[in-house]
Design an enzyme around this catalytic site. Structure first.
Site, PDB file in Angstrom:
ATOM      1  N   HIS A  12       7.445 -18.869  -0.535  1.00  0.00           N
ATOM      2  CA  HIS A  12       6.928 -18.554  -2.032  1.00  0.00           C
ATOM      3  C   HIS A  12       6.257 -19.710  -2.388  1.00  0.00           C
ATOM      4  CE1 HIS A  12       6.167 -17.035  -5.929  1.00  0.00           C
ATOM      5  NE2 HIS A  12       7.211 -16.603  -6.323  1.00  0.00           N
ATOM      6  N   ARG A  18       6.837 -13.228 -13.421  1.00  0.00           N
ATOM      7  CA  ARG A  18       6.332 -14.820 -13.764  1.00  0.00           C
ATOM      8  C   ARG A  18       4.970 -14.908 -12.767  1.00  0.00           C
ATOM      9  NH1 ARG A  18      10.948 -15.010 -15.857  1.00  0.00           N
ATOM     10  NH2 ARG A  18      11.214 -13.563 -13.960  1.00  0.00           N
ATOM     11  N   THR A  19       5.293 -14.250 -11.541  1.00  0.00           N
ATOM     12  CA  THR A  19       4.106 -14.842 -10.503  1.00  0.00           C
ATOM     13  C   THR A  19       2.889 -14.042 -10.935  1.00  0.00           C
ATOM     14  OG1 THR A  19       5.815 -15.368  -8.970  1.00  0.00           O
ATOM     15  CG2 THR A  19       3.605 -15.027  -8.221  1.00  0.00           C
ATOM     16  N   ARG A  68       2.072  -9.978  -2.999  1.00  0.00           N
ATOM     17  CA  ARG A  68       3.516 -10.202  -2.878  1.00  0.00           C
ATOM     18  C   ARG A  68       3.922  -9.139  -2.217  1.00  0.00           C
ATOM     19  NH1 ARG A  68       8.143 -11.455  -7.264  1.00  0.00           N
ATOM     20  NH2 ARG A  68       7.383 -13.473  -6.754  1.00  0.00           N
ATOM     21  N   LYS A  93      -0.723   6.697   0.840  1.00  0.00           N
ATOM     22  CA  LYS A  93      -1.046   7.436   1.931  1.00  0.00           C
ATOM     23  C   LYS A  93      -1.044   6.931   3.000  1.00  0.00           C
ATOM     24  CE  LYS A  93      -4.612   8.401  -1.703  1.00  0.00           C
ATOM     25  NZ  LYS A  93      -6.072   7.968  -1.716  1.00  0.00           N
TER      26      LYS A  93
HETATM   27  N1   CP Z   1       9.821 -17.139  -9.932  1.00  0.00           N
HETATM   28  C1   CP Z   1       9.316 -15.851  -9.462  1.00  0.00           C
HETATM   29  O1   CP Z   1       8.839 -15.535  -8.675  1.00  0.00           O
HETATM   30  O2   CP Z   1       9.554 -14.707 -10.516  1.00  0.00           O
HETATM   31  P1   CP Z   1       9.014 -13.419 -10.581  1.00  0.00           P
HETATM   32  O3   CP Z   1       9.469 -12.719  -9.212  1.00  0.00           O
HETATM   33  O4   CP Z   1       9.178 -12.816 -11.826  1.00  0.00           O
HETATM   34  O5   CP Z   1       7.657 -13.361 -10.132  1.00  0.00           O
END
Ligand code: CP
Length: 307
Positions: free
Chosen positions: A132, A54-55, A104, A83
């Site tokens: 998040h 999703r993100t 991320r 590396k």
């Molecule tokens: N909600 C969320 O962070 O989903 P993903 O880990 O698929 O990005």
């Protein structure tokens, strides 16, 4: 003024700034076609050191739908990280090529470090078990769009409250609105960290209750935020297996809930919501995934300062 800013923690923005993003997100959700050239010529870099559906895809879809372009990696071993390149040097380099970056990383604080070395806005797309913030913007836009406002809710958060970064960010964010109360539902091994109960809830005198059984409290809830048990953060696989099915929301439990409860889940789900619940009109988690794209369109536009 949001132009040029980083988003690392949900508290980085004032309530007025969050409102600005949510209002634009709402406008975009009503007529996305109107915004197709807002980011013409701009480039988003997605730096994903951890898996995501999703993100990453919603960030990329957001930029493409705004007319911009996307570069990046979803597998750090395909970059010079393999590396031994540091986050500081990676983001300095990416700053030469892109206008904005979403990152991320499995380590808490990584996006903060990146932001200290970056000359472009850095957005935390999840740092370990910490925060998040763009999931929280997603959650806020979903609640505001469906319920109409962000105040006066009894919010149940259920599952892995220890490692679930979405929960930490959500509690911080919803604590800023009036008269919200929390019921924290988890096994004792997966309770919300002390820094959330002490530094956020107790400090602000916000009413909260910690319980282990969902069925004992579900009837009280206006919002139920389900989360999966975060296997990747456990040190011990046996412990994960023992706890992974602590909660399964099914039709039986839904029959105890209010007629207008909103069931949210940041997704991915594993077993914690039975597929039979998806048909229930109170299940909002796939709408939530779509609002995630709209709110990221709004966020990118605001941080780039395009109008
Ligand atoms: N909600 C969320 O962070 O989903 P993903 O880990 O698929 O990005």
């Amino acid at each position: 003024m949001l132009k040029g800013r980083h988003l690392i923690d949900p508290m980085d923005f004032t309530l007025e700034e969050i409102e600005e993003i949510l209002e634009l997100g709402k406008d975009i959700s009503k007529d996305p076609e109107k915004f197709t050239h807002l980011c013409d010529g701009k480039i988003l870099a997605t730096l994903f050191y951890e898996p995501s559906t999703r993100t990453r895809f919603s960030f990329e879809a957001a930029m493409l739908r705004l007319g911009g372009r996307v570069i990046g990696f979803s597998e750090p071993n395909s970059s010079s990280t393999a590396k031994g390149e540091s986050i500081a040097d990676t983001i300095r380099t990416i700053s030469c090529y892109a206008d904005i970056a979403a990152m991320r990383h499995p380590k808490e604080g990584s996006s903060k470090i990146a932001s200290l070395y970056s000359t472009i806005p850095v957005i935390n797309a999840g740092d370990g078990g910490h925060q998040h913030p763009t999931q929280t913007l997603t959650d806020l836009l979903t609640i505001k769009s469906i319920k109409g406002n962000l105040n006066n809710n009894i919010i149940g958060v259920c599952g892995d409250l220890k490692f679930g970064r979405t929960v930490h960010s959500l509690i911080k964010a919803m604590s800023r609105y009036d008269n919200n109360k929390f019921i924290l539902i988890s096994p004792k091994e997966l309770k919300v960290p002390d820094y959330i109960t002490k530094e956020v809830l107790m400090k602000k005198n916000i009413e909260f209750l910690e319980v282990e059984k969902l069925e004992e409290v579900i009837e009280k809830l206006d919002i139920l935020y389900m989360t999966r048990v975060q296997r990747e953060r456990f040190f011990n696989e046996e412990e994960y297996i023992r706890l992974k099915d602590s909660y399964i929301l099914d039709k039986g439990k839904m029959s105890l809930a209010k007629e207008d409860i909103m069931v949210l889940h940041p997704l991915p789900r594993v077993n914690e919501i039975d597929y039979e619940v998806d048909e229930d009109k109170r299940a909002c988690y796939f709408k939530q995934a779509k609002y995630g794209m709209y709110v990221r369109m709004a966020l990118i536009s605001k941080l780039l300062g395009v109008k």
